[in-house]
Design a protein around this motif. Structure first.
Motif, PDB file in Angstrom:
ATOM      1  N   ALA A 141       0.703  -1.251  -0.119  1.00 14.94           N
ATOM      2  CA  ALA A 141       0.076   0.018   0.034  1.00 14.94           C
ATOM      3  C   ALA A 141       0.806   1.224  -0.102  1.00 14.94           C
ATOM      4  CB  ALA A 141      -1.104  -0.056   1.290  1.00 14.94           C
ATOM      5  N   LEU A 142       1.855   1.366   0.312  1.00 15.02           N
ATOM      6  CA  LEU A 142       2.973   2.559   0.448  1.00 15.02           C
ATOM      7  C   LEU A 142       4.248   2.499  -0.649  1.00 15.02           C
ATOM      8  CD1 LEU A 142       3.314   2.519   4.313  1.00 15.02           C
ATOM      9  CD2 LEU A 142       1.706   3.597   2.843  1.00 15.02           C
ATOM     10  N   THR A 143       3.636   1.652  -1.633  1.00 13.61           N
ATOM     11  CA  THR A 143       4.840   1.935  -2.681  1.00 13.61           C
ATOM     12  C   THR A 143       4.768   3.188  -3.518  1.00 13.61           C
ATOM     13  OG1 THR A 143       4.190  -0.639  -3.356  1.00 13.61           O
ATOM     14  CG2 THR A 143       4.957   0.983  -5.254  1.00 13.61           C
ATOM     15  N   PRO A 144       6.031   3.676  -3.284  1.00  5.34           N
ATOM     16  CA  PRO A 144       6.089   5.318  -3.854  1.00  5.34           C
ATOM     17  C   PRO A 144       5.860   5.114  -5.480  1.00  5.34           C
ATOM     18  CG  PRO A 144       8.114   4.437  -2.873  1.00  5.34           C
ATOM     19  CD  PRO A 144       7.138   3.382  -2.972  1.00  5.34           C
ATOM     20  N   PRO A 145       5.201   6.358  -5.999  1.00  6.98           N
ATOM     21  CA  PRO A 145       4.888   6.500  -7.245  1.00  6.98           C
ATOM     22  C   PRO A 145       6.127   6.511  -8.091  1.00  6.98           C
ATOM     23  CG  PRO A 145       3.479   8.254  -5.874  1.00  6.98           C
ATOM     24  CD  PRO A 145       4.412   7.354  -4.978  1.00  6.98           C
ATOM     25  N   GLY A 146       7.370   6.640  -7.720  1.00  7.19           N
ATOM     26  CA  GLY A 146       8.715   6.713  -8.214  1.00  7.19           C
ATOM     27  C   GLY A 146       8.828   5.464  -8.815  1.00  7.19           C
ATOM     28  N   LEU A 147       8.626   4.139  -7.947  1.00  5.84           N
ATOM     29  CA  LEU A 147       8.706   3.051  -8.437  1.00  5.84           C
ATOM     30  C   LEU A 147       8.123   2.494  -9.373  1.00  5.84           C
ATOM     31  CD1 LEU A 147      10.308   0.221  -7.890  1.00  5.84           C
ATOM     32  CD2 LEU A 147       8.675  -0.251  -6.038  1.00  5.84           C
ATOM     33  N   VAL A 148       6.705   3.256  -9.537  1.00  3.75           N
ATOM     34  CA  VAL A 148       5.716   2.851 -10.531  1.00  3.75           C
ATOM     35  C   VAL A 148       6.343   3.255 -11.787  1.00  3.75           C
ATOM     36  CG1 VAL A 148       3.456   2.959 -11.298  1.00  3.75           C
ATOM     37  CG2 VAL A 148       3.723   2.777  -9.165  1.00  3.75           C
ATOM     38  N   GLU A 149       6.862   4.437 -11.580  1.00  5.88           N
ATOM     39  CA  GLU A 149       7.442   5.169 -13.026  1.00  5.88           C
ATOM     40  C   GLU A 149       8.959   4.511 -13.420  1.00  5.88           C
ATOM     41  OE1 GLU A 149       6.267   7.114 -14.772  1.00  5.88           O
ATOM     42  OE2 GLU A 149       4.917   8.609 -13.779  1.00  5.88           O
TER      43      GLU A 149
ATOM     44  N   THR B 184       1.564  -8.475   5.072  1.00  9.98           N
ATOM     45  CA  THR B 184       0.913  -9.810   5.133  1.00  9.98           C
ATOM     46  C   THR B 184       0.531 -10.116   6.493  1.00  9.98           C
ATOM     47  OG1 THR B 184       2.277 -10.479   3.284  1.00  9.98           O
ATOM     48  CG2 THR B 184       1.448 -12.248   4.652  1.00  9.98           C
ATOM     49  N   ARG B 185       1.174  -9.897   7.368  1.00 11.43           N
ATOM     50  CA  ARG B 185       1.274 -10.368   8.684  1.00 11.43           C
ATOM     51  C   ARG B 185       0.785  -8.935   9.597  1.00 11.43           C
ATOM     52  NH1 ARG B 185       6.873 -11.981   9.382  1.00 11.43           N
ATOM     53  NH2 ARG B 185       7.209 -10.115   8.372  1.00 11.43           N
ATOM     54  N   PRO B 186       0.354  -9.267  10.911  1.00 15.11           N
ATOM     55  CA  PRO B 186       0.051  -8.106  11.682  1.00 15.11           C
ATOM     56  C   PRO B 186       1.323  -7.166  12.154  1.00 15.11           C
ATOM     57  CG  PRO B 186      -1.045  -9.929  12.664  1.00 15.11           C
ATOM     58  CD  PRO B 186      -0.165 -10.433  11.499  1.00 15.11           C
ATOM     59  N   PHE B 187       2.395  -7.727  12.152  1.00 14.07           N
ATOM     60  CA  PHE B 187       3.754  -6.852  12.267  1.00 14.07           C
ATOM     61  C   PHE B 187       3.833  -6.223  11.090  1.00 14.07           C
ATOM     62  CE2 PHE B 187       8.136  -6.345  11.579  1.00 14.07           C
ATOM     63  CZ  PHE B 187       8.743  -5.644  12.703  1.00 14.07           C
ATOM     64  N   ASP B 188       3.643  -6.588   9.828  1.00 14.82           N
ATOM     65  CA  ASP B 188       3.786  -5.912   8.760  1.00 14.82           C
ATOM     66  C   ASP B 188       2.985  -4.593   8.778  1.00 14.82           C
ATOM     67  OD1 ASP B 188       5.616  -7.698   7.577  1.00 14.82           O
ATOM     68  OD2 ASP B 188       3.665  -8.982   6.834  1.00 14.82           O
ATOM     69  N   LEU B 189       1.610  -5.008   9.224  1.00 13.35           N
ATOM     70  CA  LEU B 189       0.599  -3.729   9.222  1.00 13.35           C
ATOM     71  C   LEU B 189       1.174  -2.453  10.443  1.00 13.35           C
ATOM     72  CD1 LEU B 189      -2.222  -2.430   8.337  1.00 13.35           C
ATOM     73  CD2 LEU B 189      -3.134  -3.959  10.317  1.00 13.35           C
ATOM     74  N   ALA B 190       1.731  -3.089  11.302  1.00 13.62           N
ATOM     75  CA  ALA B 190       2.209  -2.077  12.635  1.00 13.62           C
ATOM     76  C   ALA B 190       3.309  -1.449  11.968  1.00 13.62           C
ATOM     77  CB  ALA B 190       2.730  -3.055  13.587  1.00 13.62           C
ATOM     78  N   LEU B 191       4.350  -2.239  11.254  1.00 15.96           N
ATOM     79  CA  LEU B 191       5.461  -1.273  10.691  1.00 15.96           C
ATOM     80  C   LEU B 191       4.766  -0.257   9.566  1.00 15.96           C
ATOM     81  CD1 LEU B 191       8.297  -0.901  10.009  1.00 15.96           C
ATOM     82  CD2 LEU B 191       8.237  -2.784   8.349  1.00 15.96           C
ATOM     83  N   ALA B 192       3.943  -0.592   8.838  1.00 20.35           N
ATOM     84  CA  ALA B 192       3.206   0.159   7.691  1.00 20.35           C
ATOM     85  C   ALA B 192       2.580   1.525   8.400  1.00 20.35           C
ATOM     86  CB  ALA B 192       2.185  -0.502   7.116  1.00 20.35           C
ATOM     87  N   GLU B 193       1.956   1.073   9.708  1.00 18.42           N
ATOM     88  CA  GLU B 193       1.359   2.319  10.361  1.00 18.42           C
ATOM     89  C   GLU B 193       2.468   3.257  10.793  1.00 18.42           C
ATOM     90  OE1 GLU B 193      -1.563   3.189  11.286  1.00 18.42           O
ATOM     91  OE2 GLU B 193      -2.875   1.529  11.145  1.00 18.42           O
ATOM     92  N   HIS B 194       3.638   2.859  11.117  1.00 15.45           N
ATOM     93  CA  HIS B 194       4.812   3.675  11.557  1.00 15.45           C
ATOM     94  C   HIS B 194       5.208   4.570  10.334  1.00 15.45           C
ATOM     95  CE1 HIS B 194       8.274   5.065  13.852  1.00 15.45           C
ATOM     96  NE2 HIS B 194       9.154   4.403  12.758  1.00 15.45           N
ATOM     97  N   LEU B 195       5.326   3.873   9.302  1.00 18.42           N
ATOM     98  CA  LEU B 195       5.855   4.444   8.219  1.00 18.42           C
ATOM     99  C   LEU B 195       5.168   5.639   7.619  1.00 18.42           C
ATOM    100  CD1 LEU B 195       7.271   1.511   5.978  1.00 18.42           C
ATOM    101  CD2 LEU B 195       8.566   3.179   7.357  1.00 18.42           C
ATOM    102  N   LEU B 196       3.685   5.234   7.929  1.00 16.42           N
ATOM    103  CA  LEU B 196       2.682   6.264   7.250  1.00 16.42           C
ATOM    104  C   LEU B 196       2.801   7.427   8.273  1.00 16.42           C
ATOM    105  CD1 LEU B 196       0.301   6.784   5.350  1.00 16.42           C
ATOM    106  CD2 LEU B 196      -1.106   5.686   6.969  1.00 16.42           C
ATOM    107  N   ALA B 197       3.072   7.148   9.649  1.00 14.22           N
ATOM    108  CA  ALA B 197       2.873   8.323  10.487  1.00 14.22           C
ATOM    109  C   ALA B 197       4.151   9.062  10.332  1.00 14.22           C
ATOM    110  CB  ALA B 197       2.902   7.664  11.861  1.00 14.22           C
TER     111      ALA B 197
END
Length: 246
Positions: free
Chosen positions: A129-137, A230-243
C-alpha cells in the motif's frame, strides 16, 4: 530456463514522477480479492485499515499519482464490488471487476477489462500500500525502453538455509544471486496476455508465468517502502511509516 537479469543499486524512496515524461501509456492491474488469512480474522485484506483508510485506497492513490498511469483496474471480492467502487470513486477513476478465488484468476479478469490503448501493463499488490509513485514510473520506464518483462527487487540480506526432513539443515544458499521480488511488475501487454493464456499451474507472481514462456525478465531496484503487508507486524510497521509521512 531463463533467469532474471538484475541490477544492484537500490532506488531512493522519493517521488520522482515530476522528473519523468508523463506519457499516460500504462494500465495497472490490482488483484485485491484475497482473504488475507495471515493478517488475522476480518475483512478481505485489501479492505483492512491502515491509518484509518483501507490498504486498497492507499495503493490506488499512489498509483494514480504516477503520471504514466492511464488506467487502473481493480479485481475485488465479488460480494464487495459496489462497496469498492464507492470507496475508490473519490480517490481516482478506477474500473472494478470481480476477482477470482486465486490471484492468477483475479489478474486475468482485470487484464480482460483493460481498454484499448495502453500497451504497458503493470500488476501491483494492494497489500503493498505504501509503494512510492517513483517505483511505478521506474518499472514503466524500463518496459518502455524495450524490455518485455520487468520486476522490482531488493537484495536478500538474511542468511538462507535449505532445510530437509526433520528440519535438518542441508546447506547454505548463496544469497548473492538471490533477490526478493516486489510489485508493480511490468510487461508488454501482449506478453502478459500470452502468458496468462498459456498458464497451466498457478504461480505466486506474473513474472513466473512469463518466465515459463522463455521471455527474459529484467530487474530494476525496488523500494523498502514497497513492503507487502501480510502479517500483523507488517501492518504495524506500515502504520509507523505512514505516521512518518511515507
Amino acid at each position: 530456463m531463463s533467469y532474471p537479469i538484475c541490477h544492484e543499486e537500490i532506488i531512493e524512496d522519493r517521488d520522482v514522477t515530476a522528473q519523468l515524461d508523463p506519457r499516460g501509456d500504462v494500465a495497472v492491474l490490482v488483484p485485491a480479492a484475497g482473504a488475507g488469512v495471515r493478517l488475522g480474522p476480518g475483512r478481505p485484506k485489501a479492505l483492512r485499515l491502515l491509518g484509518g483508510e483501507p490498504l486498497l485506497v492507499h495503493a490506488v492513490r499512489r498509483l494514480a499519482a504516477a503520471a504514466s498511469v492511464h488506467t487502473v483496474v481493480v479485481a475485488a471480492p465479488a460480494a464487495d464490488l459496489v462497496a469498492v467502487r464507492e470507496l475508490l470513486a473519490p480517490v481516482a477513476p478506477v474500473t472494478v471487476v470481480a476477482g477470482g478465488v486465486q490471484r492468477q484468476a483475479s489478474v486475468a479478469a482485470a487484464l480482460a477489462a483493460v481498454p484499448a490503448g495502453p500497451e504497458i501493463v503493470l500488476v501491483h499488490d494492494a497489500a503493498r500500500a505504501l509503494t512510492p509513485p517513483g517505483l511505478v514510473e521506474s518499472v514503466a520506464a524500463a518496459v518502455r525502453s524495450g524490455h518485455d518483462a520487468v520486476i522490482p527487487v531488493l537484495p536478500v540480506v538474511d542468511t538462507i538455509k535449505e532445510i530437509g526432513v526433520g528440519e535438518r539443515v542441508l546447506g547454505t544458499v548463496d544469497r548473492s544471486a538471490l533477490r526478493a521480488v516486489q510489485t508493480p511488475q511490468g510487461f508488454r501487454r501482449g506478453v502478459l496476455t500470452t502468458a496468462h493464456a498459456a498458464a497451466t499451474d498457478p504461480l505466486t507472481d506474473d513474472a513466473g508465468l512469463v518466465e515459463k514462456l522463455g521471455v527474459p525478465v529484467v530487474c530494476v531496484p525496488g523500494s523498502e517502502h514497497a513492503l507487502k503487508i501480510t502479517r500483523p507486524f507488517d501492518l504495524a510497521l506500515a502504520e509507523h511509516l505512514l505516521a512518518m509521512g511515507r
